[in-house]
Scaffold this active site. Structure first.
Site, PDB file in Angstrom:
ATOM      1  N   HIS A   1       0.844  -1.198   0.000  1.00 55.50           N
ATOM      2  CA  HIS A   1       0.000   0.000   0.000  1.00 55.50           C
ATOM      3  C   HIS A   1       0.875   1.242   0.000  1.00 55.50           C
ATOM      4  CE1 HIS A   1       0.832  -0.980   4.226  1.00 55.50           C
ATOM      5  NE2 HIS A   1       0.793   0.324   4.454  1.00 55.50           N
TER       6      HIS A   1
ATOM      7  N   CYS B   1       2.312   3.408  11.804  1.00 54.12           N
ATOM      8  CA  CYS B   1       3.224   2.886  10.787  1.00 54.12           C
ATOM      9  C   CYS B   1       3.533   4.019   9.818  1.00 54.12           C
ATOM     10  CB  CYS B   1       2.619   1.688  10.063  1.00 54.12           C
ATOM     11  SG  CYS B   1       1.233   2.081   8.973  1.00 54.12           S
TER      12      CYS B   1
END
Length: 686
Positions: free
Chosen positions: A65, A205
């Site tokens: 992603h 993240c």
């Protein structure tokens, strides 16, 4: 979420052997739907995100992603692999691959939807239904949230003959993930609390789309299974809401599962804490909870002295001392560069307007006594000189800041000022900063009575650390550093012939290797440090460094102009901007090209940088300004030969880029993906 994924964005027979092939195959479907505008540019962004941290998860899941300027609207593509694809998960290949594409400016609503998908991936019923369904339409509806796993399972339920055992879907490892997350028992020696054990957690993240929310879901699920109350603050791209201070105060322990700095980390000081990467929060949630309870039972807490420094917050727990040292030094350099740019350019402008004789002005009154344009030139020179005089103290102060936070600033600046006084120069500033940071860290480890803690950062630490640093700089290490600095100055001043050319090659390679990264900054800082005590050798070094740093963007701009067909549309647009960036000595203008094709671009620009650095040194070119590119040509010694050196390196790099890209096998055109999965016709030929 149904508008983010449709049946033609699903591939239930993903034929890919590597994660790069899988990402390309799914991304091609996005291109066909008009969701991605530049395939290669988007894949470069996916690869850059993957390089930060593998996106494979236990249980056979891969979630490549990224956020990208090449994405027109938030999009999901799903692929199912029969053989499995390695995405770096500890338990092996992934058979469920989700490619998540978010625009660079995706709004909170879309990112919240993507975070919801990340949480659903922790549900074993959800992943089992995706493995079992034979229909791309059903898979899209399931991922989009239009149907529940039970409905999808009912559609895919095969008829089981009497007496036969039901078949377990291949790769059904999500249950393993679920069990691994919750099955670790709390050790027997941990005493039971009178009420539920309370944990607050923070997950984050680099992208803030998937891992952040999956770690949160895993921790919450593990807490429910073990009777622990877990409240998670997700610091993701969809924004975050700070935990209620009362909740933090009432917590018995803290879990940080993160790969980027935790914001406002000091809120959690004084509690048992486990600090790990975000993937540990996904894969080892119950172990982390058990570890926090063990620390609470032993009375282990974090103190203000144990908080990470500004530089350490961006690092990972496994980083070694060498990596931390580099970050500390880069912290000082990053704060020093604005002083270098402002002071150096003002000095350069003064010289350009009034000539080198303005350096003889002793005061502002003397400056304006001249009564002509040289008065203003001399004023610029004096302002620039004062700004430049902060160079070494700022370098030392912010190296210490990177090590020890704000308490390191005072002894760092004091040590840097002493380095100027004793003529230890740039080397003295480096050592003073490291010394100041180390002294402050040592003082912070001393346990003091609670009544004194309030004055420690304001009075005690600055006072004691300044005395220690001053003593060591003046009486112990100052004289050896000054001698070493003088030896380096003499060596630079005596450079000639082959030695000068070799140094130019080395500096050119360093400037072009990482395009504004640590190695580039080391070469640039080395050159700028020589300007603090300029001589003929240091001025040659500064000229070579700036010339080599201009080559990468100029070369790629030239290559995109000469052979535009070898580059994507986005790269051709970047090439137009690279002309200006290169001319302005902004090496980072070549980064988009290097990120998309590093194996061809980086060696090419390094070769050109080495040529330019060598020629600049061989021609004896000098430079008094630390920045400015072609706009400071009047301040360059031997300006015509200097431009020849830059043009030669640019031509070499551009030629190599064109040659290497031309040797690459021409990519085939991307076919449109039909709405329904149809097999291509088979044509036989004799």
């Amino acid at each position: 979420m149904s508008d983010m994924i449709t049946a033609d964005l699903v591939d239930l027979d993903l034929a890919a052997a590597t994660k790069e092939e899988a990402a390309r195959s799914l991304a091609e479907r996005m291109v066909a739907r008009g969701r991605v505008t530049d395939l290669d540019g988007f894949l470069a962004d996916v690869a850059a995100r993957e390089a930060q941290m593998p996106t494979g998860l236990d249980g056979g899941i891969g979630i490549p992603h990224c956020r990208s300027v090449h994405v027109s609207e938030p999009t999901l593509a799903f692929g199912r692999s029969a053989s499995g694809i390695d995405f770096g998960a500890p338990d092996g290949p992934a058979d469920l691959i989700f490619l998540i594409a978010a625009p660079a400016g995706a709004d909170d609503a879309h990112l919240t939807i993507l975070s919801a998908l990340a949480r659903r991936l922790m549900d074993p019923d959800f992943t089992a239904a995706l493995r079992a369904t034979p229909s791309a339409t059903t898979a899209a509806a399931l991922v989009g949230g239009d149907i529940e796993p039970s409905e999808a399972a009912a559609e895919a339920e095969p008829e089981v003959p009497a007496g036969a055992e039901p078949e377990v879907p291949a790769g059904a490892g999500a249950e393993v993930l679920s069990e691994a997350a919750v099955s670790v028992p709390v050790p027997a020696d941990v005493p039971a609390a009178p009420g539920p054990f309370r944990i607050v957690a923070v997950t984050s993240c680099p992208t803030g789309i998937a891992h952040t929310y999956m770690a949160a879901e895993s921790l919450e699920k593990a807490g429910r299974a073990t009777g622990v109350e877990v409240v998670v603050e997700t610091q993701g791209s969809a924004g975050f809401t700070r935990l209620d201070p009362a909740v933090v105060e009432a917590a018995d322990g803290v879990v940080f599962a993160h790969d980027v700095p935790v914001r406002d980390k000091e809120r959690f000081a004084g509690k048992p804490t486990v600090d790990v990467g975000v993937k540990a929060g996904i894969n080892r949630a119950a172990e982390l909870i058990a570890e926090v309870r063990e620390k609470a039972a032993r009375g282990e807490v974090t103190d203000a002295a144990d908080r990470p420094t500004p530089v350490e917050r961006g690092g990972r727990p496994e980083e070694g001392y060498g990596t931390k040292l580099r970050k500390w030094l880069m912290s000082g350099v990053s704060y020093m560069i604005p002083f270098v740019a402002a002071g150096g350019l003002l000095i350069a402008l003064g010289f350009a307007i009034g000539g080198y004789e303005i350096a003889g002005a002793k005061s502002v009154a003397e400056v304006f006594a001249w009564g002509d344009h040289t008065s203003w030139a001399a004023l610029l020179f004096q302002i620039g000189g004062l700004a430049f005089s902060f160079l070494i103290p700022v370098l030392a102060g912010y190296i210490a800041y990177g090590m020890a936070d704000r308490p390191g600033l005072v002894p760092g600046f004091v040590g840097g000022a002493i380095a100027i006084t004793i003529k230890a120069g740039f080397l003295g500033g480096l050592v003073a900063g490291l010394l100041a940071g180390a002294v402050v860290l040592a003082i912070q480890k001393v346990r003091v009575p609670a009544v004194l803690r309030g004055i420690m950062p304001v009075v005690v630490i600055p006072l004691v650390s300044s005395v220690i640093v001053g003593f060591l700089m003046f009486l112990v290490i100052g004289e050896p550093l000054a001698r070493l600095q003088q030896a380096l100055t003499d060596w630079l001043n005596g450079l000639s012939g082959a030695n000068a050319v070799i140094l130019g090659i080395v500096l050119g390679l360093m400037m072009c290797f990482d395009l504004g990264g640590p190695l580039n900054k080391v070469a640039y800082t080395f050159a700028v440090g020589g300007l603090a005590n300029p001589n003929d050798g240091s001025l040659k070094v500064m000229a070579a460094v700036m010339a080599a740093g201009m080559v990468p963007p100029l070369a790629l701009a030239l290559a995109t102009t000469v052979r535009g067909k070898l580059f994507t549309k986005a790269e051709r647009e970047n090439g137009k901007a690279a002309w200006v960036l290169g001319a302005s000595f902004i090496t980072e203008g070549a980064i988009p090209f290097a990120a998309a094709d590093p194996l061809r671009v980086i060696p090419s620009v390094m070769a050109g940088g080495a040529v330019t650095g060598a020629l600049s040194m061989a021609f004896g070119c000098t430079l008094r300004a630390p920045h400015g590119g072609i706009f400071v040509v009047p301040l360059i010694g031997n300006p015509v030969l200097y431009l020849v050196a830059i043009l030669a390196g640019t031509a070499v790099s551009a030629g190599l880029v064109i040659l290497l890209k031309g040797m690459r096998k021409t990519s085939t055109a991307i076919p449109a993906v039909p709405a329904a999965a149809e097999k291509p016709p088979v044509v036989a030929a004799v």
